[in-house]
Design a protein around this motif. Structure first.
Motif, short mmCIF file in Angstrom:
data_model
loop_
_atom_site.label_atom_id
_atom_site.label_comp_id
_atom_site.label_asym_id
_atom_site.label_seq_id
_atom_site.Cartn_x
_atom_site.Cartn_y
_atom_site.Cartn_z
N TRP A 129 0.84 -1.21 0.00
CA TRP A 129 0.00 0.00 0.00
C TRP A 129 0.87 1.26 0.00
N SER A 130 1.96 1.24 0.77
CA SER A 130 2.85 2.40 0.82
C SER A 130 3.50 2.66 -0.53
N CYS A 131 3.85 1.59 -1.24
CA CYS A 131 4.44 1.75 -2.56
C CYS A 131 3.49 2.51 -3.47
N TYR A 132 2.21 2.15 -3.44
CA TYR A 132 1.23 2.88 -4.26
C TYR A 132 1.18 4.36 -3.86
N CYS A 133 1.32 4.64 -2.57
CA CYS A 133 1.32 6.04 -2.13
C CYS A 133 2.50 6.79 -2.71
#
Length: 235
Positions: A129-133
């Motif tokens: 999820w952080s990568c998408y952010c």
């Protein structure tokens, strides 16, 4: 520079106060306590250096692992390399701010992030999820499939309250980042944030924290920051 000289320079930059702060967030020995901004002079000597990054990451020293992310060559890393890095990322400052950040500059970023999100493992999910952010905050809207991001918002809405604690932070941040940095789904993210409401995250000392994506998105609306993109993912 080689791994020994980099470790010596990192150790010389360590500060006890910074070390205590990192430990309070979950870092474990060995570590020196180097402020990230202090690492820039070393980077000017090493430049991007994937073999050195691998050696530093393998030390298990938090500061060395962080610096490895700074000097890594994401496009030279395979899916197996990223899986190995996330295996060794034992707390969120490594999973979300080293591995996810490095992955966000790789061509395979979305594919790997999708796999991690579906893994059921707390820090893998958090990193995904952080990568998408990191991606949404840097890459053009045209690089993303609107239908895919919409489905990811559906997943967050359905599952965030039952997700592992650290994953909740990253999922909540995903709602916020879509709402702020991806214009096509701004309104949809606002609706998702409202539907999700406050997200309770339990702390290590049994004190709960409440996350509010709606409030964060509204602050950016008020500042005229909708559509915000940063020039670089890594410092």
């Amino acid at each position: 520079m080689n791994v020994e000289t980099v470790m010596q320079e990192l150790e010389a930059l360590g500060k006890e106060r910074t070390k205590k702060m990192y430990v309070s967030n979950g870092a474990q020995e060995p570590l020196f306590g180097v402020a990230t901004g202090e690492m820039k002079p070393i980077f000017r000597k090493t430049k991007i250096n994937q073999p050195l990054a691998e050696e530093l990451y393998a030390t298990g020293n938090y500061d060395a692992m962080y610096f490895a992310g700074i000097i890594a060559d994401p496009k030279a890393m395979t899916e197996a390399d990223f899986d190995r890095w996330i295996d060794e990322a034992y707390f969120f400052m490594l999973s979300d701010y080293v591995v996810a950040v490095t992955l966000a500059e790789a061509d395979i970023a979305q594919a790997v992030a999708d796999k991690w999100i579906a893994s059921g493992d707390e820090l893998r999910m958090s990193a995904g999820w952080s990568c998408y952010c990191w991606l949404l905050g840097n890459r053009a809207d045209s690089e993303f499939a609107e239908t895919k991001l919409s489905k990811l918002l559906d997943v967050v809405q359905r599952t965030i309250h039952d997700a592992p604690e650290r994953t909740k932070y990253a999922m909540n941040n995903f709602i916020y980042t879509v709402g702020t940095s991806y214009k096509p789904l701004h309104e949809r993210a606002v609706e998702t944030a409202a539907a999700v409401g406050l997200v309770e995250v339990e702390g290590d000392k049994k004190k709960s924290k409440f996350l509010n994506a709606s409030e964060r998105i509204q602050k950016d609306v008020d500042k005229g920051r909708i559509g915000f993109k940063r020039k670089h993912v890594r410092c």
